[in-house]
Structures are given as structure tokens and as C-alpha cells.
Design a protein around this motif. Structure first.
Motif, mmCIF file in Angstrom:
data_model
loop_
_atom_site.group_PDB
_atom_site.id
_atom_site.type_symbol
_atom_site.label_atom_id
_atom_site.label_comp_id
_atom_site.label_asym_id
_atom_site.label_seq_id
_atom_site.Cartn_x
_atom_site.Cartn_y
_atom_site.Cartn_z
ATOM 1 N N ASP A 295 7.095 -9.178 10.193
ATOM 2 C CA ASP A 295 6.294 -9.341 8.986
ATOM 3 C C ASP A 295 5.003 -10.089 9.290
ATOM 4 O O ASP A 295 3.923 -9.714 8.832
ATOM 5 C CB ASP A 295 7.082 -10.101 7.913
ATOM 6 C CG ASP A 295 8.214 -9.279 7.323
ATOM 7 O OD1 ASP A 295 8.275 -8.068 7.607
ATOM 8 O OD2 ASP A 295 9.040 -9.849 6.586
ATOM 9 N N ALA A 571 3.594 -6.410 4.415
ATOM 10 C CA ALA A 571 4.889 -5.986 4.947
ATOM 11 C C ALA A 571 5.892 -5.759 3.821
ATOM 12 O O ALA A 571 6.625 -4.766 3.805
ATOM 13 C CB ALA A 571 5.414 -7.036 5.934
ATOM 14 N N SER A 574 4.964 -2.569 1.739
ATOM 15 C CA SER A 574 5.128 -1.284 2.428
ATOM 16 C C SER A 574 6.589 -1.009 2.791
ATOM 17 O O SER A 574 6.934 0.128 3.111
ATOM 18 C CB SER A 574 4.269 -1.249 3.692
ATOM 19 O OG SER A 574 4.695 -2.236 4.615
ATOM 20 N N ARG A 575 7.431 -2.043 2.714
ATOM 21 C CA ARG A 575 8.837 -1.860 3.103
ATOM 22 C C ARG A 575 9.764 -2.225 1.950
ATOM 23 O O ARG A 575 10.226 -1.360 1.201
ATOM 24 C CB ARG A 575 9.141 -2.712 4.343
ATOM 25 C CG ARG A 575 8.294 -2.318 5.549
ATOM 26 C CD ARG A 575 8.374 -3.351 6.667
ATOM 27 N NE ARG A 575 7.438 -3.050 7.747
ATOM 28 C CZ ARG A 575 7.100 -3.895 8.704
ATOM 29 N NH1 ARG A 575 7.604 -5.103 8.733
ATOM 30 N NH2 ARG A 575 6.240 -3.535 9.650
ATOM 31 N N ASP A 576 10.033 -3.515 1.782
ATOM 32 C CA ASP A 576 11.034 -3.966 0.805
ATOM 33 C C ASP A 576 10.746 -3.472 -0.618
ATOM 34 O O ASP A 576 11.667 -3.097 -1.350
ATOM 35 C CB ASP A 576 11.112 -5.498 0.781
ATOM 36 C CG ASP A 576 11.315 -6.107 2.161
ATOM 37 O OD1 ASP A 576 12.375 -6.691 2.390
ATOM 38 O OD2 ASP A 576 10.390 -6.012 2.987
#
Length: 644
Positions: A295, A571, A574-576
């Protein structure tokens, strides 16, 4: 530190006050108290939740009743020992050792004239049984919150807005102008409130309710006046001993009957306070944060942990490291609830997790470096606005060419972010603008056209009002120093509206008190007696504070690159949080209600995903606003649809 609440000539005042006080239980798990008394054709009811810090015995319990005065008080009075000595010399006899009793007796002796004597953070309600008057007060700089609501001749107040919402049965209506302001700033300014009827008592002011229904307001401290006085001191050649003033403030903020710990990011502000605190309390505990390596790399974040470890080792500090790899899907609604209003700064999560860890270790009090950047020009925006003045002297064709080249650069690839590109794009978004507009644009989320494209067209007039309000506050001074004009604007808007607000609400959610030694009346007076050319020297922000800190800190800490008390938003987004972003953009309440426009949100998501622009902060705030709006509009059973 505590939670306070009460009603004055309010229907069902006792029941309402009980609800208010119960809602604030997390602010004071160590005790609860109630008080009632007739007032004219009604009653006054005061409630209190106690977090015991000074005088842990029952003599410090509240509401405190003594010889016809009743006080419910949230805060700490750091010059209580000096005031106690003065009052004792005048014949006052004290029952205990609490600062609450000192405040009550100071009010008895001096009334509102005592307020300019107080050095601390506070919000309180004080009732006089003889006159039937209730006075509400908030500290000079807005460190402690105080929300209130008036209907007819009745009044209800509390430390948190959620308490007022609960006590009024969900009848409060969302103020869409406040939500537009929150979109601009990513927080609701202190001059506004997310619910229409509610308001925040302004910093440095008081409000008096009388039994005959009259309400009187007054102000005992104003930052604009302090800044003007500081300018005159600087013109007279006065140079405050900043090192001595910060050291004294830190020592006073250590006043406690329970252990005190510190935030330690490894940056200048927290390192300076931690080093000073370690002199008075050897082996003091400190808490710092780190992030998952992937991250931090994606966010292009600096490695602050190594600096925190260096400070801890040098000063014998017991350092506790917390890795923040949170389940943000769980934390987001939790933080939205505790923050009361839509606040889109992820630093609130850091504060909450650090305070939760400290509380689990038995720590109730933390020192924070909050406020130094605002007062001493430590943010990148301060230097950037100065550089913009030079940039505007560059020939226009060259500026256009540079802007075009930078705009074509990506802010991130699939594996990593480019921090310098983000900064460059941000700088160019305001570098050509006039002073006030440039300053606003350097730290807010949107320019006027972007904000108009995002919100319901019926709110266009509200957008204009919000922008005008910023200009009015920023220009409300006669300072001839650009840097200090920015510092004054920050101290009046950014500090109470965002940083102090999320610090109070996040820390109290974990039943922990956070103290801010830089946000101290004497430090503030000294800060505005320092000319701007001593705050920013060359490309060094906070130059005068750095000079003071070299008396105790090594130069590699003092002059290290500025750290970030933030979170790896790119981060996370775009992810979680990517599925949640898609849901909110396509089917969220904000979009379906008409408050936000789906096409504008979709454009932000697409440009962010392509790595062309960084909208992670904007989208994070949209998520916080979505969760807040859902709760605010569903609690009363009303439709969430925006009324024209």
C-alpha cells in the motif's frame, strides 16, 4: 475530558437530557451525572459523562453543584494551579483538586471576565440557580465542540451532533448547503452544521439564556484581533522565544493524574513534543503507525517509521508501532457514525486506531502535534502559493507548454504511484489564480466549474454562497503579510473545521483525550508575532519552529522531508473499496436523490482508474458522504430525495 449535554426550557427536558447523555457514553465511561432545577415556567436539565483525568475522586464528579452554581464541563484547564492559587488567596475554599471546581469558582468571582484568563480546551454550560440563567461557552480556538439547537424559547446542547439528532427523534433536516461545503472542503466548516436547525457555538464565544426567553451572545477572543496584535509586536521588533513558549505549553499539557502518551509520526511536530514530554516523564509511551508495504509503495509514501524509531531510541521513549491494514469496509460506516458530519480525511481512521490501541494499554491522555502546520506555515500549500507568485512571472507561452506536458503524465501505473506528478498537477491547478482563489484551490477538492458539474443544478446558488463565504473569511483581516494571511485563514477555517474536529471525535470514540500543545493561546500569540519571512525561508516551511526545535532534536529529524499523517487511499480505492465505489456511483443514495450527478462521478472514477488524475481523496469523501447521508435521511423515515 468528558461529554456534556443539557436542555433549557425544553419539552420533556429530563427525558431528552437522559437520551443526550446516554448517547455520549463513549466520551465518559468513568461516570455519569444529572442535575435538574426549575426555570421560570420550565426547567433546566444538565447531563455529564466523565472521563476522569484530574482528581479521580468523587469531588471531581459532575455536574458540579456548589453554592448556587452548577457546571457541566468538557475539557482541561492547564493553568488551573495558578488560578487556584489566586482564588485561594482571595479566600475561596476548595473541596477537591479538580480543574472543574477552579473553573466554577473563577466564574463565580469574575463571570464572563474569567474567560480571557483561561488557558486550555473547554466547552461548558454553567447555570446560576439565583438568576435562572444558563451560559454556554466554547474555548478560544475551537478545540472542544459544542452543538446547540433552539426552538422557540427552548434550547438543547451537547458535545456531539448525533446526540441532538437522537434527542429530537430524527426530526432534524439535512442542510444541503453544508453538504455542498463539505464537498468543496471534504469537511463541514465550523460556520455551518450538517443539520439545518443545529449550530456550532463559535470558538471564543458564549451564549446566555435567560428565564424570560431572551438570548444574549458575546465573544471573548478573536483570532483576527490576535493576528493584528502579533503584527504590531513584529513591527516593534519583538521576537518571541518560541522554544521557551512551546516547552512551557508542553509542560502544562502534561498536567494529569493518569499516564500521558504521545503521537509520534517521526515528523518535526510530534517529535518535538515527544522529546519535550520525555524530559518531564522519562520512559513515556508513544504510538506510531505504518502501512502494508504494498500500500505504501502504491501511494509513494515516505518511510516515517524509521524516523519515529530514531526519536524513540534517542529519548528513551517506549514506542508502540501499529500497522494499519484495516478492514476499511467495516471501519468506514463506524467512523462516519463517530465523526457526526461528513468528514473525508482518512487521518481520522489513524487517530481512532492509535487511540484505541493506547486505551487498551490503559492510556487515557495523548499529546498531538496538531496545529503547528497551520500556525507556522508547514503545509506544502503554503510554500506552493508563494512559489505561484514567482511562477506567474514566467512568460505565458512557457506556462501553457509546461501545463500541457504535465497534464499528459500519469499519476500512477498498475504497480506504483508518482507523488511528484500528483504534486505538479495540483500546483498547476491553482498557480495562475488570484491570491484568495489560489489559496482555496490549493487545499480544496474542486474548482467552481467542477463543483457545479457535480451537484444538482438547483444548488448552483449554494455553490456561489460557499465560495463567497471562504473569500469573506480569508479577506477579513488587514495583515500585509501573505504567509500570515494564509496561516490566519487556516487557523480560522481548516484547523477547527477539520483537524480539531476529527481529532476530538475520533479520539473520544475510543474514550481517549487528545491534547494539542501547539493550539495554545500563548503559542498562537507568539506564532502571529513571527513575520512570514521567518516562517518560510527559501523552501523551508516552519523555519522558525525548526530553529526552536534544534535545541533538543537532531538536525536529521528537524530538516527531514515532510511526512504524511494520512492513509494509502489510492491503494484502498483501487483494491479494498473498488466494488463499493462502483455501487455508490451507480446506485447510491446521493445519486438517486439527485444531490450528486452520476456522469460527473463516473468521469472521476474512469480518470482515476486510468492513472491520469488522482481522484482517490475525492472518491473517499463521496463514500463518507454517502454513508452519512444514508444514516441522516433514513433515521427519520423521510425520503432521501433532494427537494427542489
Amino acid at each position: 475530558m468528558c461529554g456534556i449535554a443539557g436542555t433549557y426550557r425544553w419539552p420533556d427536558g429530563k427525558v431528552v437530557t437522559d437520551r443526550l447523555t446516554d448517547t455520549l457514553a463513549h466520551r465518559g465511561p468513568d461516570g455519569a451525572g444529572r442535575y435538574s432545577h426549575p426555570v421560570g415556567d420550565g426547567e433546566v436539565h444538565l447531563g455529564h459523562r466523565r472521563l476522569a483525568i484530574i482528581d479521580l475522586s468523587e469531588t471531581g464528579a459532575q455536574p458540579m453543584v456548589k453554592d448556587g452554581l452548577v457546571l457541566t464541563y468538557n475539557g482541561e484547564l492547564y493553568n488551573a494551579p495558578e488560578l487556584r492559587g489566586e482564588l485561594s488567596a482571595a479566600g475561596v475554599r476548595f473541596r477537591g483538586t479538580s480543574d472543574t471546581e477552579v473553573l466554577l469558582e473563577a466564574w463565580r468571582r469574575w463571570g464572563t471576565d474569567c474567560l480571557h484568563r483561561l488557558r486550555g480546551m473547554f466547552a461548558f454550560g454553567i447555570f446560576d440557580e439565583r438568576t435562572g440563567e444558563l451560559v454556554l461557552v466554547r474555548d478560544q480556538l475551537g478545540i472542544k465542540p459544542l452543538f446547540l439547537l433552539r426552538r422557540g424559547e427552548g434550547l438543547v446542547f451537547a458535545s456531539e451532533l448525533k446526540a441532538l439528532a437522537v434527542a429530537t427523534g430524527g426530526s432534524l433536516e439535512v442542510d444541503h448547503a453544508a453538504l455542498v461545503a463539505s464537498l468543496l472542503y471534504y469537511w463541514v466548516p465550523d460556520s455551518r452544521c450538517a443539520f439545518r436547525e443545529a449550530e456550532k457555538l463559535p470558538p471564543g464565544s458564549w451564549l446566555r439564556c435567560r428565564p424570560d426567553g431572551r438570548v444574549e451572545r458575546g465573544r471573548f477572543w478573536h483570532l483576527k484581533d490576535v493576528a493584528a496584535e502579533g503584527r504590531e509586536r513584529a513591527r516593534a521588533g519583538e521576537r518571541p522565544d518560541l522554544a521557551a513558549i512551546v516547552e512551557e505549553s508542553t509542560r502544562q499539557h502534561m498536567l494529569s493524574d493518569v499516564p500521558v502518551a504521545t503521537f509520534l509520526s517521526g515528523g518535526l511536530d510530534s517529535s518535538y513534543l515527544t522529546a519535550l514530554a520525555a524530559r518531564d516523564q522519562p520512559g513515556i509511551s508513544a504510538y506510531t503507525i505504518g502501512f502494508r508495504a504494498e500500500d505504501a509503495r502504491f501511494e509513494a509514501m515516505p518511510d516515517d517509521l524509521r524516523y519515529a524509531r530514531q526519536v524513540a531510541e534517542r529519548f528513551g521513549v517506549d514506542l508502540h508501532e501499529i500497522e494499519i491494514a484495516p478492514n476499511v469496509l467495516d471501519l468506514l460506516p463506524q467512523m462516519t457514525y463517530h465523526l457526526d458530519e461528513p468528514i473525508g480525511d482518512p487521518a481520522a481512521i489513524n487517530t481512532f486506531l492509535i487511540c484505541s490501541a493506547a486505551r487498551e494499554a490503559g492510556v487515557k491522555v495523548m499529546l498531538s502535534g496538531m496545529g503547528a502546520d497551520e500556525l507556522f506555515a508547514g503545509y506544502r500549500k503554503h510554500l506552493a502559493n508563494l512559489l505561484a507568485l514567482r511562477y506567474q512571472r514566467v512568460p505565458r507561452p512557457l506556462r501553457r507548454g509546461l501545463s500541457g506536458a504535465v497534464n499528459r503524465l500519469p499519476v500512477a501505473t498498475a504497480r506504483r504511484g508518482y507523488r511528484s506528478v500528483r504534486f505538479a498537477k495540483r500546483f498547476l491547478s491553482f498557480a495562475d489564480l488570484p491570491e484568495e482563489t489560489a489559496f482555496r484551490r490549493s487545499y480544496t477538492m474542486y474548482d467552481q466549474d467542477e463543483l457545479l458539474a457535480l451537484v444538482d443544478p438547483d444548488l448552483a446558488g449554494t455553490v456561489e454562497d460557499v465560495l463567497t463565504e471562504h473569500a469573506d473569511i480569508y479577506q477579513d483581516n488587514d495583515l500585509d503579510d501573505f504567509v500570515n494571511r494564509m496561516c490566519l485563514g487556516d487557523a480560522r477555517m481548516f484547523l477547527p473545521g477539520l483537524n480539531l474536529a476529527y481529532t476530538d471525535r475520533s479520539s473520544m470514540a475510543a474514550s481517549t483525550e487528545v491534547r494539542v500543545p501547539y493550539v495554545d493561546v500563548e503559542v498562537v500569540k507568539a506564532a502571529f508575532a513571527v513575520p512570514g519571512d521567518r516562517k518560510i525561508v527559501g523552501r523551508q516551511g516552519k523555519a522558525v519552529l525548526k530553529e526552536a526545535a534544534t535545541s533538543i532534536l537532531p538536525r536529521e529529524i528537524v530538516y527531514r522531508p515532510k511526512g504524511l499523517f494520512s492513509a494509502p487511499l489510492r491503494a484502498w480505492m483501487s483494491r479494498d473499496l473498488a466494488p463499493l465505489v462502483r455501487e455508490v456511483v451507480n446506485d447510491g443514495v446521493l445519486v438517486s436523490s439527485g444531490l450528486l450527478r452520476r456522469d460527473a462521478l463516473a468521469r472521476m472514477v474512469a480518470e482515476d482508474a486510468a492513472g491520469q488524475r488522482d481522484f482517490s481523496k475525492h472518491l473517499w469523501h463521496v463514500l463518507t458522504l454517502e454513508y452519512w447521508y444514508r444514516g441522516a435521511t433514513s433515521g427519520s423515515g423521510r425520503s432521501a430525495r433532494l427537494s427542489a
